[in-house]
Design an enzyme around this catalytic site. Structure first.
Site, PDB file in Angstrom:
ATOM      1  N   LYS A 251      22.400 -18.194 -52.012  1.00 36.81           N
ATOM      2  CA  LYS A 251      23.288 -19.062 -52.800  1.00 36.81           C
ATOM      3  C   LYS A 251      22.456 -19.938 -53.724  1.00 36.81           C
ATOM      4  O   LYS A 251      21.343 -20.316 -53.373  1.00 36.81           O
ATOM      5  CB  LYS A 251      24.056 -20.007 -51.861  1.00 36.81           C
ATOM      6  CG  LYS A 251      25.158 -19.374 -51.046  1.00 36.81           C
ATOM      7  CD  LYS A 251      25.801 -20.438 -50.159  1.00 36.81           C
ATOM      8  CE  LYS A 251      26.783 -19.820 -49.177  1.00 36.81           C
ATOM      9  NZ  LYS A 251      27.989 -19.281 -49.794  1.00 36.81           N
ATOM     10  N   ARG A 325      32.975 -12.650 -42.288  1.00 36.65           N
ATOM     11  CA  ARG A 325      33.899 -11.588 -41.865  1.00 36.65           C
ATOM     12  C   ARG A 325      33.205 -10.593 -40.932  1.00 36.65           C
ATOM     13  O   ARG A 325      33.856  -9.943 -40.129  1.00 36.65           O
ATOM     14  CB  ARG A 325      34.490 -10.893 -43.104  1.00 36.65           C
ATOM     15  CG  ARG A 325      33.503 -10.176 -43.971  1.00 36.65           C
ATOM     16  CD  ARG A 325      34.034  -9.954 -45.378  1.00 36.65           C
ATOM     17  NE  ARG A 325      34.057 -11.201 -46.152  1.00 36.65           N
ATOM     18  CZ  ARG A 325      34.611 -11.349 -47.341  1.00 36.65           C
ATOM     19  NH1 ARG A 325      35.190 -10.330 -47.917  1.00 36.65           N
ATOM     20  NH2 ARG A 325      34.586 -12.516 -47.971  1.00 36.65           N
TER      21      ARG A 325
HETATM   22  N1  BES Z   1      30.747 -19.842 -46.007  1.00 39.77           N
HETATM   23  C1  BES Z   1      31.062 -19.244 -47.248  1.00 39.77           C
HETATM   24  C2  BES Z   1      32.370 -19.714 -47.826  1.00 39.77           C
HETATM   25  C3  BES Z   1      32.469 -21.157 -48.218  1.00 39.77           C
HETATM   26  C4  BES Z   1      32.193 -21.533 -49.511  1.00 39.77           C
HETATM   27  C5  BES Z   1      32.886 -22.122 -47.334  1.00 39.77           C
HETATM   28  C6  BES Z   1      32.308 -22.844 -49.911  1.00 39.77           C
HETATM   29  C7  BES Z   1      32.978 -23.441 -47.708  1.00 39.77           C
HETATM   30  C8  BES Z   1      32.712 -23.791 -49.015  1.00 39.77           C
HETATM   31  C9  BES Z   1      31.122 -17.736 -47.118  1.00 39.77           C
HETATM   32  O1  BES Z   1      30.282 -17.176 -46.173  1.00 39.77           O
HETATM   33  C10 BES Z   1      30.698 -17.204 -48.436  1.00 39.77           C
HETATM   34  O2  BES Z   1      29.579 -17.359 -48.770  1.00 39.77           O
HETATM   35  N2  BES Z   1      31.626 -16.609 -49.167  1.00 39.77           N
HETATM   36  C11 BES Z   1      31.345 -16.129 -50.463  1.00 39.77           C
HETATM   37  C12 BES Z   1      31.750 -14.695 -50.524  1.00 39.77           C
HETATM   38  C13 BES Z   1      31.282 -14.008 -51.755  1.00 39.77           C
HETATM   39  C14 BES Z   1      29.888 -13.494 -51.559  1.00 39.77           C
HETATM   40  C15 BES Z   1      32.185 -12.871 -52.065  1.00 39.77           C
HETATM   41  C16 BES Z   1      32.145 -16.947 -51.450  1.00 39.77           C
HETATM   42  O3  BES Z   1      33.281 -17.316 -51.131  1.00 39.77           O
HETATM   43  O4  BES Z   1      31.601 -17.287 -52.484  1.00 39.77           O
HETATM   44 MN    MN Z   2      28.349 -16.759 -46.950  1.00 37.60          MN
END
Ligand code: BES
Ligand code: MN
Ligand code: ZN
Length: 472
Positions: A251, A325
């Site tokens: 990220k 997931r």
């Molecule tokens: N833990 C994150 C989702 C999240 C984002 C929770 C912001 C709280 C605040 C999850 O594991 C994630 O990284 N999701 C990604 C998925 C993407 C790679 C398709 C997302 O939502 O950006």
């Molecule tokens: Mn994630």
């Protein structure tokens, strides 16, 4: 902030009374002498009952009354009442006192109690200097039982917030195991089993193992069982990513900063467990807590990898940041197979897309079962913990097609990511009645403040699931 219910007030500490604009001119107050003082303030226009007005009134003896304005009666929703209470407990005027007393408006004592406990919460563990302010509120109410229950549940919300807010290297999988054991040990009906790395390997929970590949902390699947009555289990599964760096698909820093909140699902369930211990419903529950950390390094799981899940399905890793997931898929399939629950509900900080879809206040609910969805939504309305249903439909599976595995982790980028995530999970629950709650947006406040939640973890979800458990 601690809250207790009392049957009467005295003058040992300031007494707060709430007023709407309309009733301010016919002020009802229990002390005639102070009533006259208050009347002076109202007549001179120094207090008019406007929203967020906070005015201290005193006479020459030691009586102190704080008048708190609530605005127009019609606009005073339950959430507004909590917000106004939260503003009050953090206000400068009362910051010099240890204790305050509160006389709620008629029928608003529960909302005010939540405003005090949830709104009065601050996360100060790593501050050397704590903010000043009262540590105790005495709430006058004749609904003692009901308000005390609300207070206990609100404290469970704060317990969940503490677990999320803490440093992720402290609140790692080993520490969570300690916290769970501390919470349930010796509690009637509860037993805990922990699947460690060796067993996870033996049993083939390979998705959980893959995500934790580069973490220095051990992966775990904690299963807390509660036997309080007859009948099949209702199972809860929480996402427990103690830190989510995104893995090899790292990220950007600004999105990574608060990713200790990825433990949110587990924390909410631990808050719910605290309530189960207290209220002892005559039912049976499983709380399944898969715990991992999504990190980078030579042992990190790779983008493009095909992994055989516990369910037998093979999964292609489209993006290592879609780790939630994966661990849920293994945990759901494991619980389904080994405990044959009647209902499974997972709660997870699954997608950031949740923020785009619904904003920060609403959790996203997905289910193929209308009855289950309706009862969860009802709990959402009753508690004002806010949840909204999103659709699931079989054709969504098309988005998750891949040539190299049974299923892909992701659909096309920025296309309905909240519900394609839900669809993915639905493929690991067999025919069991199931619902998925995405708290990706609701879990955390990373700006200044949000309504009565202040800054940091919100504990959203604890009240809904507790109401669901206690009323169905
Ligand atoms: N833990 C994150 C989702 C999240 C984002 C929770 C912001 C709280 C605040 C999850 O594991 C994630 O990284 N999701 C990604 C998925 C993407 C790679 C398709 C997302 O939502 O950006
Ligand atoms: Mn994630
Ligand atoms: Zn995550």
């Amino acid at each position: 902030m601690q809250a207790v219910v009392v049957s009467k007030t005295d003058w040992k500490s300031p007494v707060v009374e709430f007023f709407c604009e309309e009733d301010v001119r016919k002020v009802e107050f229990f002390d005639n002498e102070m009533k006259a003082e208050i009347q002076k303030f109202i007549n001179s226009g120094l207090f008019s009952g406007k929203k967020f007005e906070i005015v201290p009134v005193t006479n020459h003896s030691k009586k102190i009354v704080i008048l708190a304005g609530c605005g127009k009666t019609k606009e005073l929703s339950p959430t507004q009442m909590r917000i106004i209470t939260a503003k009050l407990v953090h206000s400068q005027v009362i910051s010099g006192y240890n204790t305050i007393q509160i006389i709620p408006m008629k029928g608003r004592d529960s909302e005010i109690a939540e405003g005090v406990v949830i709104g009065g919460y601050t996360w100060e563990k790593y501050l050397t200097e704590k903010a000043p302010g009262p540590s105790k509120a005495m709430i006058k109410s004749s609904n003692v039982k009901e308000v005390e229950k609300i207070i206990f549940i609100a404290e469970s919300v704060n317990y969940a917030r503490d677990l999320v807010n803490d440093d992720s290297d402290f609140m790692n999988s080993v520490q969570i195991e300690r916290e769970v054991k501390k919470l349930v040990s010796g509690k009637k009906g509860f037993s805990v089993k922990v699947l460690e790395e060796k067993e996870l390997k033996k049993l083939g929970l390979n998705l959980i193992l893959a995500v934790n590949g580069a973490s220095p902390y051990p992966p775990k699947l904690i299963i807390a069982k509660y036997n309080g009555g007859k009948g099949k289990y209702t199972a809860f599964v929480g996402k427990g990513v103690t830190y989510d760096s995104g893995g090899l698909g790292l990220k950007p820093s600004e999105y990574m900063k608060y990713m200790r909140d990825d433990i949110g699902g587990v924390a909410v369930l631990m808050g719910v467990m605290r309530n189960v211990i207290k209220f002892r419903p005559k039912k049976n529950f499983i709380f399944a807590l898969p715990l991992v950390e999504n990190m980078i390094g030579s042992k990190a799981y790779k983008t493009g990898k095909i992994i055989k899940s516990y369910s037998g399905k093979t999964v292609e890793v489209e993006h290592t940041d879609a780790e939630g997931r994966l661990i849920l898929a293994d945990a759901l399939a494991y619980v389904d197979k080994n405990y044959k629950p009647e209902t499974m509900i997972d709660i997870a900080t699954l997608t950031g897309a949740c923020i785009t879809a619904l904003g920060y206040d609403y959790m996203a609910l997905m289910s193929r079962d209308d009855e289950l969805a309706d009862s969860l939504l009802k709990s959402g309305q009753k508690t004002n913990d806010r949840m909204w249903r999103m659709p699931l439909y079989p054709e969504l599976l098309d988005y998750l097609k891949t040539k190299d595995a049974d299923i892909n982790t992701l659909g096309p980028p920025r296309v309905a990511s909240v519900i394609t995530a839900g669809e993915f999970l639905s493929r690991f629950v067999g025919n069991t009645r199931w619902a998925h709650i995405d708290i990706g947006a609701a879990v955390f406040v990373n700006d200044d403040h949000r309504w009565y939640f202040g800054h940091g973890a919100t504990g959203k979800g604890v009240r809904i699931l507790t109401d669901f458990i206690l009323s169905h």
